[in-house]
Design an enzyme around this catalytic site. Structure first.
Site, PDB file in Angstrom:
ATOM      1  N   CYS A 114       0.815  -1.226   0.000  1.00 38.52           N
ATOM      2  CA  CYS A 114       0.000   0.000   0.000  1.00 38.52           C
ATOM      3  C   CYS A 114       0.846   1.273   0.000  1.00 38.52           C
ATOM      4  O   CYS A 114       0.320   2.357  -0.251  1.00 38.52           O
ATOM      5  CB  CYS A 114      -0.952   0.009   1.185  1.00 38.52           C
ATOM      6  SG  CYS A 114      -2.035  -1.418   1.213  1.00 38.52           S
ATOM      7  N   HIS A 257      -2.982   7.333   2.615  1.00 31.63           N
ATOM      8  CA  HIS A 257      -3.478   6.049   2.109  1.00 31.63           C
ATOM      9  C   HIS A 257      -4.831   5.788   2.768  1.00 31.63           C
ATOM     10  O   HIS A 257      -4.981   5.906   3.978  1.00 31.63           O
ATOM     11  CB  HIS A 257      -2.480   4.939   2.443  1.00 31.63           C
ATOM     12  CG  HIS A 257      -3.034   3.567   2.301  1.00 31.63           C
ATOM     13  ND1 HIS A 257      -3.824   3.200   1.223  1.00 31.63           N
ATOM     14  CD2 HIS A 257      -2.936   2.469   3.083  1.00 31.63           C
ATOM     15  CE1 HIS A 257      -4.178   1.933   1.361  1.00 31.63           C
ATOM     16  NE2 HIS A 257      -3.659   1.468   2.488  1.00 31.63           N
ATOM     17  N   ASN A 287     -10.446   0.156   0.704  1.00 32.75           N
ATOM     18  CA  ASN A 287      -8.983   0.249   0.666  1.00 32.75           C
ATOM     19  C   ASN A 287      -8.496  -0.335  -0.660  1.00 32.75           C
ATOM     20  O   ASN A 287      -8.544  -1.541  -0.861  1.00 32.75           O
ATOM     21  CB  ASN A 287      -8.412  -0.518   1.866  1.00 32.75           C
ATOM     22  CG  ASN A 287      -6.897  -0.541   1.898  1.00 32.75           C
ATOM     23  OD1 ASN A 287      -6.242  -0.236   0.901  1.00 32.75           O
ATOM     24  ND2 ASN A 287      -6.345  -0.926   3.028  1.00 32.75           N
TER      25      ASN A 287
HETATM   26  O1  UT7 Z   1      -3.842  -1.050   3.894  1.00 32.44           O
HETATM   27  C1  UT7 Z   1      -3.013  -1.979   4.457  1.00 32.44           C
HETATM   28  C2  UT7 Z   1      -2.833  -1.846   5.891  1.00 32.44           C
HETATM   29  N1  UT7 Z   1      -3.947  -2.420   6.632  1.00 32.44           N
HETATM   30  C3  UT7 Z   1      -4.586  -1.691   7.532  1.00 32.44           C
HETATM   31  O2  UT7 Z   1      -4.321  -0.537   7.629  1.00 32.44           O
HETATM   32  C4  UT7 Z   1      -5.598  -2.338   8.436  1.00 32.44           C
HETATM   33  C5  UT7 Z   1      -5.564  -1.682   9.790  1.00 32.44           C
HETATM   34  N2  UT7 Z   1      -6.553  -2.221  10.703  1.00 32.44           N
HETATM   35  C6  UT7 Z   1      -7.868  -1.928  10.616  1.00 32.44           C
HETATM   36  O3  UT7 Z   1      -8.284  -1.167   9.750  1.00 32.44           O
HETATM   37  C7  UT7 Z   1      -8.796  -2.514  11.657  1.00 32.44           C
HETATM   38  O4  UT7 Z   1      -8.029  -3.205  12.615  1.00 32.44           O
HETATM   39  C8  UT7 Z   1      -9.867  -3.486  11.072  1.00 32.44           C
HETATM   40  C9  UT7 Z   1     -10.899  -2.698  10.289  1.00 32.44           C
HETATM   41  C10 UT7 Z   1      -9.185  -4.492  10.163  1.00 32.44           C
HETATM   42  C11 UT7 Z   1     -10.596  -4.234  12.180  1.00 32.44           C
HETATM   43  O5  UT7 Z   1     -11.206  -3.305  13.071  1.00 32.44           O
HETATM   44  P1  UT7 Z   1     -10.983  -3.471  14.642  1.00 32.44           P
HETATM   45  O6  UT7 Z   1     -11.766  -2.405  15.270  1.00 32.44           O
HETATM   46  O7  UT7 Z   1      -9.500  -3.460  14.884  1.00 32.44           O
HETATM   47  O8  UT7 Z   1     -11.623  -4.872  14.951  1.00 32.44           O
HETATM   48  P2  UT7 Z   1     -10.950  -6.160  15.570  1.00 32.44           P
HETATM   49  O9  UT7 Z   1     -10.148  -6.894  14.563  1.00 32.44           O
HETATM   50  O10 UT7 Z   1     -10.270  -5.792  16.873  1.00 32.44           O
HETATM   51  O11 UT7 Z   1     -12.225  -7.033  15.910  1.00 32.44           O
HETATM   52  C12 UT7 Z   1     -13.165  -6.626  16.898  1.00 32.44           C
HETATM   53  C13 UT7 Z   1     -14.375  -7.537  16.835  1.00 32.44           C
HETATM   54  C14 UT7 Z   1     -14.025  -9.017  16.789  1.00 32.44           C
HETATM   55  O12 UT7 Z   1     -15.047  -9.705  17.517  1.00 32.44           O
HETATM   56  P3  UT7 Z   1     -14.766 -10.261  19.001  1.00 32.44           P
HETATM   57  O13 UT7 Z   1     -13.606 -11.196  18.843  1.00 32.44           O
HETATM   58  O14 UT7 Z   1     -14.442  -9.043  19.807  1.00 32.44           O
HETATM   59  O15 UT7 Z   1     -16.055 -10.903  19.345  1.00 32.44           O
HETATM   60  C15 UT7 Z   1     -14.143  -9.388  15.357  1.00 32.44           C
HETATM   61  O16 UT7 Z   1     -14.484 -10.752  15.143  1.00 32.44           O
HETATM   62  O17 UT7 Z   1     -15.071  -7.275  15.617  1.00 32.44           O
HETATM   63  C16 UT7 Z   1     -15.303  -8.502  14.925  1.00 32.44           C
HETATM   64  N3  UT7 Z   1     -15.288  -8.235  13.509  1.00 32.44           N
HETATM   65  C17 UT7 Z   1     -16.411  -7.991  12.795  1.00 32.44           C
HETATM   66  N4  UT7 Z   1     -17.692  -7.948  13.156  1.00 32.44           N
HETATM   67  C18 UT7 Z   1     -18.603  -7.687  12.207  1.00 32.44           C
HETATM   68  C19 UT7 Z   1     -14.220  -8.153  12.668  1.00 32.44           C
HETATM   69  N5  UT7 Z   1     -14.631  -7.888  11.427  1.00 32.44           N
HETATM   70  C20 UT7 Z   1     -15.987  -7.788  11.488  1.00 32.44           C
HETATM   71  C21 UT7 Z   1     -16.973  -7.516  10.526  1.00 32.44           C
HETATM   72  N6  UT7 Z   1     -18.270  -7.470  10.923  1.00 32.44           N
HETATM   73  N7  UT7 Z   1     -16.664  -7.286   9.234  1.00 32.44           N
END
Ligand code: UT7
Length: 332
Positions: A114, A257, A287
């Site tokens: 990215c 980005h 993204n």
């Molecule tokens: O461009 C390349 C570089 N990549 C990035 O910049 C990505 C950076 N990271 C992010 O943008 C975020 O970390 C994400 C959008 C990927 C995830 O958001 P988050 O707030 O960090 O969520 P998380 O991974 O900590 O997950 C929190 C909860 C989990 O549930 P439990 O375990 O707390 O019950 C996940 O299973 O949210 C759940 N979850 C979802 N729920 C509904 C994760 N994805 C989803 C979803 N819908 N799509």
């Protein structure tokens, strides 16, 4: 005088026509519009229904050339940045060269995920300092939908397909002026496995490696990347500004980005500035990896928030797998 004036001539972009909404994703995996929008700022993204990365990149590059009024035969250098090449070899850039009919150019790919647009702008600018080259195309494009696990809600909601291009040109006269005022670029391979796709296993007649199902797809520790980039990007932007002897007040807009609107909010807060200083269009595209910056710039040009030839100063800042990250201070 050591080099000719290097400037940005034009941008171009292309996204495939098929739009995938959050509601549609909610029918594919256990998610919904509310979660996706509140955690990422994304409402929809464009998805390829058959076009590959070289097709997207060729269309964006052709638009940039048309906007600049430069013929494909007059392009000297073509650099494509992508994480989703059509083939392992040849490079996607060579396919784009053929698609454009840019016979004189030499073409190669850069792999910086990215942050590819940041890396490639820096490389192209250094090459244009040579007296031998006049026009360089930098194109970032990805069909991420072909490496996304469409059953994994943690990744499939984030990414979109698209491409963006810029034409850089060196003028006739030597003035030692460049659109690229300063740069701050980094890699940290110790964190390589926080975002990867593919497998390291070797398979040949002398050893056998059986790829697993998950080996084909993007694996991402989203939280780790979120924490890393929200710490590093403010440091990087400030470092680039310091090298340019400029402050945020001298900058018209930061074009980050488009990975996650929440990342940009944290970065803005850590830099003690308002969100109005940051360009955001992730809502409509998701993204799109390195293409996200040139796509955003194209929209800003269309709405008049950026004006080419104005000399106004902007910061571009990107980050991604590698980990790679960096910031450029540029003059339009
Ligand atoms: O461009 C390349 C570089 N990549 C990035 O910049 C990505 C950076 N990271 C992010 O943008 C975020 O970390 C994400 C959008 C990927 C995830 O958001 P988050 O707030 O960090 O969520 P998380 O991974 O900590 O997950 C929190 C909860 C989990 O549930 P439990 O375990 O707390 O019950 C996940 O299973 O949210 C759940 N979850 C979802 N729920 C509904 C994760 N994805 C989803 C979803 N819908 N799509």
């Amino acid at each position: 005088m050591n080099f000719k004036k290097i400037s940005i001539k034009a941008f171009g972009r292309y996204v495939p026509p098929r739009v995938l909404t959050n509601d549609e994703l909610g029918e594919m995996v256990d998610t919904d519009d509310e979660w996706i929008y509140s955690h990422t700022g994304i409402r929809k993204r464009h998805i390829s229904t058959g076009e590959n990365t070289s097709d997207l990149c060729t269309k964006a590059a052709r638009q940039a050339l048309q906007h600049a009024g430069v013929a494909p035969e007059d392009v000297d250098i073509i650099i494509v940045t992508t994480s989703t090449p059509d083939y392992a070899l040849p490079s996607t850039a060579c396919l784009v060269q053929s698609g454009l009919g840019a016979r004189k150019a030499f073409a190669f790919d850069i792999s910086a995920a990215c942050a590819g647009f940041i890396y490639a702008l820096s490389v192209a600018e250094k090459m244009l300092r040579s007296p031998h080259y006049r026009n360089a195309l930098v194109i970032s494009g990805d069909v991420l939908s072909k490496i996304v696990d469409w059953s994994d809600r943690k990744t499939c909601v984030i990414f979109g397909d698209g491409s963006g291009a810029v034409l850089l040109s060196a003028a006739e006269s030597y003035t030692d002026e460049s659109f690229l005022i300063s740069e701050d670029i980094h890699s940290n391979g110790d964190k390589a496995m926080s975002l990867f796709c593919g497998y390291k296993g070797v398979s040949n007649p002398f050893c056998a490696y059986e790829p697993g199902e998950g080996d084909k797809f993007i694996n991402m520790d989203g939280r780790a990347i979120f924490d890393f980039v929200t710490r590093q990007i403010p440091i990087s932007v400030n470092a680039a500004l310091e090298k340019a002897k400029l402050g945020l007040n001298d900058i018209k807009l930061v074009v980050p980005h488009q990975a996650n609107a929440r990342i940009v909010e944290v970065v803005a807060k850590r830099m003690s500035c308002g969100m109005d200083k940051f360009a955001l269009n992730i809502e409509r595209y998701g993204n799109t990896s390195a293409a996200s910056m040139p796509i955003a710039i194209c929209e800003l040009l269309e709405t008049g928030r950026i004006s080419l030839g104005s000399g106004d100063k902007y910061v571009l800042t990107g980050f991604g797998s590698g980990l790679t990250w960096g910031s450029l201070v540029i003059a339009m």
